[in-house]
Design a protein around this motif. Structure first.
Motif, PDB file in Angstrom:
ATOM      1  N   ASN A  52      19.642  15.010  56.556  1.00  0.00           N
ATOM      2  CA  ASN A  52      18.947  13.743  56.755  1.00  0.00           C
ATOM      3  C   ASN A  52      19.853  12.572  56.412  1.00  0.00           C
ATOM      4  O   ASN A  52      20.569  12.597  55.417  1.00  0.00           O
ATOM      5  N   GLY A  53      19.782  11.533  57.257  1.00  0.00           N
ATOM      6  CA  GLY A  53      20.552  10.331  57.024  1.00  0.00           C
ATOM      7  C   GLY A  53      19.661   9.156  56.684  1.00  0.00           C
ATOM      8  O   GLY A  53      18.441   9.290  56.515  1.00  0.00           O
ATOM      9  N   VAL A  54      20.266   8.007  56.586  1.00  0.00           N
ATOM     10  CA  VAL A  54      19.544   6.782  56.231  1.00  0.00           C
ATOM     11  C   VAL A  54      18.429   6.489  57.227  1.00  0.00           C
ATOM     12  O   VAL A  54      17.298   6.143  56.838  1.00  0.00           O
ATOM     13  N   LEU A  55      18.697   6.626  58.512  1.00  0.00           N
ATOM     14  CA  LEU A  55      17.669   6.340  59.513  1.00  0.00           C
ATOM     15  C   LEU A  55      16.513   7.325  59.432  1.00  0.00           C
ATOM     16  O   LEU A  55      15.353   6.959  59.666  1.00  0.00           O
ATOM     17  N   HIS A  56      16.789   8.594  59.117  1.00  0.00           N
ATOM     18  CA  HIS A  56      15.700   9.554  58.920  1.00  0.00           C
ATOM     19  C   HIS A  56      14.770   9.073  57.806  1.00  0.00           C
ATOM     20  O   HIS A  56      13.544   9.101  57.947  1.00  0.00           O
ATOM     21  N   MET A  57      15.364   8.642  56.693  1.00  0.00           N
ATOM     22  CA  MET A  57      14.563   8.222  55.541  1.00  0.00           C
ATOM     23  C   MET A  57      13.741   6.984  55.853  1.00  0.00           C
ATOM     24  O   MET A  57      12.551   6.909  55.535  1.00  0.00           O
ATOM     25  N   ALA A  58      14.373   6.004  56.479  1.00  0.00           N
ATOM     26  CA  ALA A  58      13.663   4.770  56.808  1.00  0.00           C
ATOM     27  C   ALA A  58      12.553   5.031  57.822  1.00  0.00           C
ATOM     28  O   ALA A  58      11.442   4.513  57.689  1.00  0.00           O
ATOM     29  N   ALA A  59      12.834   5.856  58.826  1.00  0.00           N
ATOM     30  CA  ALA A  59      11.848   6.141  59.864  1.00  0.00           C
ATOM     31  C   ALA A  59      10.680   6.946  59.326  1.00  0.00           C
ATOM     32  O   ALA A  59       9.518   6.697  59.690  1.00  0.00           O
ATOM     33  N   ALA A  60      10.958   7.911  58.462  1.00  0.00           N
ATOM     34  CA  ALA A  60       9.900   8.757  57.916  1.00  0.00           C
ATOM     35  C   ALA A  60       8.893   7.958  57.106  1.00  0.00           C
ATOM     36  O   ALA A  60       7.736   8.363  56.961  1.00  0.00           O
ATOM     37  N   ASN A  61       9.322   6.814  56.592  1.00  0.00           N
ATOM     38  CA  ASN A  61       8.458   6.012  55.734  1.00  0.00           C
ATOM     39  C   ASN A  61       8.071   4.671  56.349  1.00  0.00           C
ATOM     40  O   ASN A  61       7.497   3.814  55.684  1.00  0.00           O
ATOM     41  N   GLY A  62       8.379   4.503  57.627  1.00  0.00           N
ATOM     42  CA  GLY A  62       7.879   3.353  58.360  1.00  0.00           C
ATOM     43  C   GLY A  62       8.525   2.023  58.056  1.00  0.00           C
ATOM     44  O   GLY A  62       7.882   0.979  58.203  1.00  0.00           O
ATOM     45  N   HIS A  63       9.799   2.026  57.683  1.00  0.00           N
ATOM     46  CA  HIS A  63      10.481   0.772  57.366  1.00  0.00           C
ATOM     47  C   HIS A  63      11.179   0.224  58.614  1.00  0.00           C
ATOM     48  O   HIS A  63      12.402   0.300  58.770  1.00  0.00           O
ATOM     49  N   ALA A  64      10.366  -0.323  59.521  1.00  0.00           N
ATOM     50  CA  ALA A  64      10.871  -0.783  60.805  1.00  0.00           C
ATOM     51  C   ALA A  64      11.885  -1.912  60.663  1.00  0.00           C
ATOM     52  O   ALA A  64      12.840  -2.007  61.443  1.00  0.00           O
ATOM     53  N   GLY A  65      11.682  -2.785  59.678  1.00  0.00           N
ATOM     54  CA  GLY A  65      12.610  -3.885  59.477  1.00  0.00           C
ATOM     55  C   GLY A  65      14.006  -3.401  59.126  1.00  0.00           C
ATOM     56  O   GLY A  65      15.006  -3.943  59.627  1.00  0.00           O
ATOM     57  N   LEU A  66      14.088  -2.410  58.266  1.00  0.00           N
ATOM     58  CA  LEU A  66      15.388  -1.857  57.887  1.00  0.00           C
ATOM     59  C   LEU A  66      16.040  -1.158  59.074  1.00  0.00           C
ATOM     60  O   LEU A  66      17.253  -1.278  59.295  1.00  0.00           O
ATOM     61  N   ILE A  67      15.249  -0.444  59.855  1.00  0.00           N
ATOM     62  CA  ILE A  67      15.784   0.207  61.049  1.00  0.00           C
ATOM     63  C   ILE A  67      16.350  -0.836  62.006  1.00  0.00           C
ATOM     64  O   ILE A  67      17.445  -0.676  62.551  1.00  0.00           O
ATOM     65  N   GLN A  68      15.604  -1.927  62.207  1.00  0.00           N
ATOM     66  CA  GLN A  68      16.049  -2.992  63.098  1.00  0.00           C
ATOM     67  C   GLN A  68      17.359  -3.594  62.608  1.00  0.00           C
ATOM     68  O   GLN A  68      18.277  -3.853  63.405  1.00  0.00           O
ATOM     69  N   GLU A  69      17.464  -3.819  61.314  1.00  0.00           N
ATOM     70  CA  GLU A  69      18.682  -4.405  60.743  1.00  0.00           C
ATOM     71  C   GLU A  69      19.881  -3.488  60.943  1.00  0.00           C
ATOM     72  O   GLU A  69      20.971  -3.945  61.311  1.00  0.00           O
ATOM     73  N   LEU A  70      19.681  -2.196  60.712  1.00  0.00           N
ATOM     74  CA  LEU A  70      20.773  -1.252  60.878  1.00  0.00           C
ATOM     75  C   LEU A  70      21.200  -1.156  62.345  1.00  0.00           C
ATOM     76  O   LEU A  70      22.393  -1.075  62.651  1.00  0.00           O
ATOM     77  N   CYS A  71      20.236  -1.189  63.238  1.00  0.00           N
ATOM     78  CA  CYS A  71      20.569  -1.143  64.666  1.00  0.00           C
ATOM     79  C   CYS A  71      21.357  -2.383  65.085  1.00  0.00           C
ATOM     80  O   CYS A  71      22.262  -2.304  65.916  1.00  0.00           O
ATOM     81  N   LYS A  72      21.024  -3.524  64.499  1.00  0.00           N
ATOM     82  CA  LYS A  72      21.785  -4.741  64.773  1.00  0.00           C
ATOM     83  C   LYS A  72      23.229  -4.580  64.304  1.00  0.00           C
ATOM     84  O   LYS A  72      24.169  -4.977  65.003  1.00  0.00           O
ATOM     85  N   ASP A  73      23.400  -3.988  63.120  1.00  0.00           N
ATOM     86  CA  ASP A  73      24.751  -3.737  62.608  1.00  0.00           C
ATOM     87  C   ASP A  73      25.536  -2.820  63.539  1.00  0.00           C
ATOM     88  O   ASP A  73      26.757  -2.966  63.690  1.00  0.00           O
ATOM     89  N   LEU A  74      24.826  -1.861  64.132  1.00  0.00           N
ATOM     90  CA  LEU A  74      25.486  -0.865  64.974  1.00  0.00           C
ATOM     91  C   LEU A  74      25.771  -1.379  66.380  1.00  0.00           C
ATOM     92  O   LEU A  74      26.537  -0.758  67.129  1.00  0.00           O
ATOM     93  N   SER A  75      25.155  -2.507  66.751  1.00  0.00           N
ATOM     94  CA  SER A  75      25.286  -3.031  68.121  1.00  0.00           C
ATOM     95  C   SER A  75      26.575  -3.816  68.324  1.00  0.00           C
ATOM     96  O   SER A  75      26.575  -4.956  68.798  1.00  0.00           O
ATOM     97  N   ASP A  76      27.672  -3.216  67.967  1.00  0.00           N
ATOM     98  CA  ASP A  76      28.983  -3.831  68.104  1.00  0.00           C
ATOM     99  C   ASP A  76      29.940  -2.742  68.598  1.00  0.00           C
ATOM    100  O   ASP A  76      30.074  -1.705  67.937  1.00  0.00           O
ATOM    101  N   PRO A  77      30.517  -2.883  69.750  1.00  0.00           N
ATOM    102  CA  PRO A  77      30.717  -4.121  70.513  1.00  0.00           C
ATOM    103  C   PRO A  77      29.574  -4.489  71.448  1.00  0.00           C
ATOM    104  O   PRO A  77      29.551  -5.569  72.002  1.00  0.00           O
ATOM    105  N   SER A  78      28.610  -3.575  71.650  1.00  0.00           N
ATOM    106  CA  SER A  78      27.519  -3.855  72.574  1.00  0.00           C
ATOM    107  C   SER A  78      26.308  -3.026  72.173  1.00  0.00           C
ATOM    108  O   SER A  78      26.446  -1.978  71.515  1.00  0.00           O
ATOM    109  N   PRO A  79      25.110  -3.459  72.552  1.00  0.00           N
ATOM    110  CA  PRO A  79      23.910  -2.667  72.255  1.00  0.00           C
ATOM    111  C   PRO A  79      23.980  -1.291  72.906  1.00  0.00           C
ATOM    112  O   PRO A  79      24.537  -1.130  73.990  1.00  0.00           O
ATOM    113  N   GLN A  80      23.460  -0.319  72.225  1.00  0.00           N
ATOM    114  CA  GLN A  80      23.376   1.048  72.729  1.00  0.00           C
ATOM    115  C   GLN A  80      24.735   1.599  73.161  1.00  0.00           C
ATOM    116  O   GLN A  80      24.846   2.324  74.154  1.00  0.00           O
TER     117      GLN A  80
END
Length: 210
Positions: A54-82
């Motif tokens: 299990n990683g950070v996203l597993h933990m955040a998702a399992a407990n419904g922390h959508a804001g943290l997931i969104q923030e991490l996805c923003k960090d990962l969206s470099d150089p481009s989304p997805q």
């Protein structure tokens, strides 16, 4: 020298993600990235529980922390989304084959499901029992998640999800997940340090309904 996170570093990141401590997580994330001279992508690749996968996203998702997931996805969206490395993290499977989307869905965290799908989570990925995320939500009677994904989750999505292996498996959700070490089941194994930290703020160890 290659980057290295200690067991304590990983425990702290996973604990904060599970508890939804966004400010503390953000500070530790910045500290570790600077210390190891790595990007957030590399940090998340390293911050995985050795036993369960299990990683950070597993933990955040399992407990419904959508804001943290969104923030991490923003960090990962470099150089481009997805981008491919980002999608590899979001769709990463633990040792039982479950993605972050599996855990958000089966625990009924609709907002987290929405964020993950918007950011590129693949709803067709199946775990070791051949179940995709929507099927796990169905097994756990998370009707809101199932209905939203099938009606609002995207054109044609209803044809791609909600299936199993077709092996006639009629076991209960608890039996389906009994071999899993995950952030949402009673069988989860966490370190003594992490257990003590959870106790300090009154958070129970993970159960099948958290």
């Amino acid at each position: 020298m290659s980057p290295h996170l200690s067991e304590d570093d990983i425990d702290d990141l996973l604990y904060m993600a599970r508890a939804g401590e966004e400010g503390e997580f953000r500070a530790l994330k910045a500290e570790l990235c600077q210390r190891e001279n790595i990007a957030v992508l590399e940090l998340l690749e390293l911050a995985r529980d050795e036993g369960s996968g299990n990683g950070v996203l597993h933990m955040a998702a399992a407990n419904g922390h959508a804001g943290l997931i969104q923030e991490l996805c923003k960090d990962l969206s470099d150089p481009s989304p997805q981008n491919p490395p980002m999608l590899a993290i979001i769709n990463g499977q633990n040792t039982a084959g479950n993605t972050a989307l599996h855990w958000a869905a089966l625990n009924g965290h609709l907002e987290s499901v929405k964020v993950l799908l918007e950011q590129g989570s693949d709803p067709t990925i199946t775990n070791q029992r051949g179940h995709d995320a929507v099927y796990e939500a169905e097994l756990n009677d998370k009707k809101e998640v199932v209905e939203w994904v099938l009606t609002e989750g995207g054109e044609g999505l209803e044809e791609a999800v909600g299936g199993d292996t077709g092996d006639g498996d009629e076991t209960s959700p608890e039996e389906n997940m009994e071999t899993e070490q995950n952030p949402g089941a009673e069988e989860v194994e966490i370190s003594t340090k992490l257990r003590e930290e959870l106790g300090k703020i009154g958070i129970q160890e993970p159960t099948s309904n958290t």
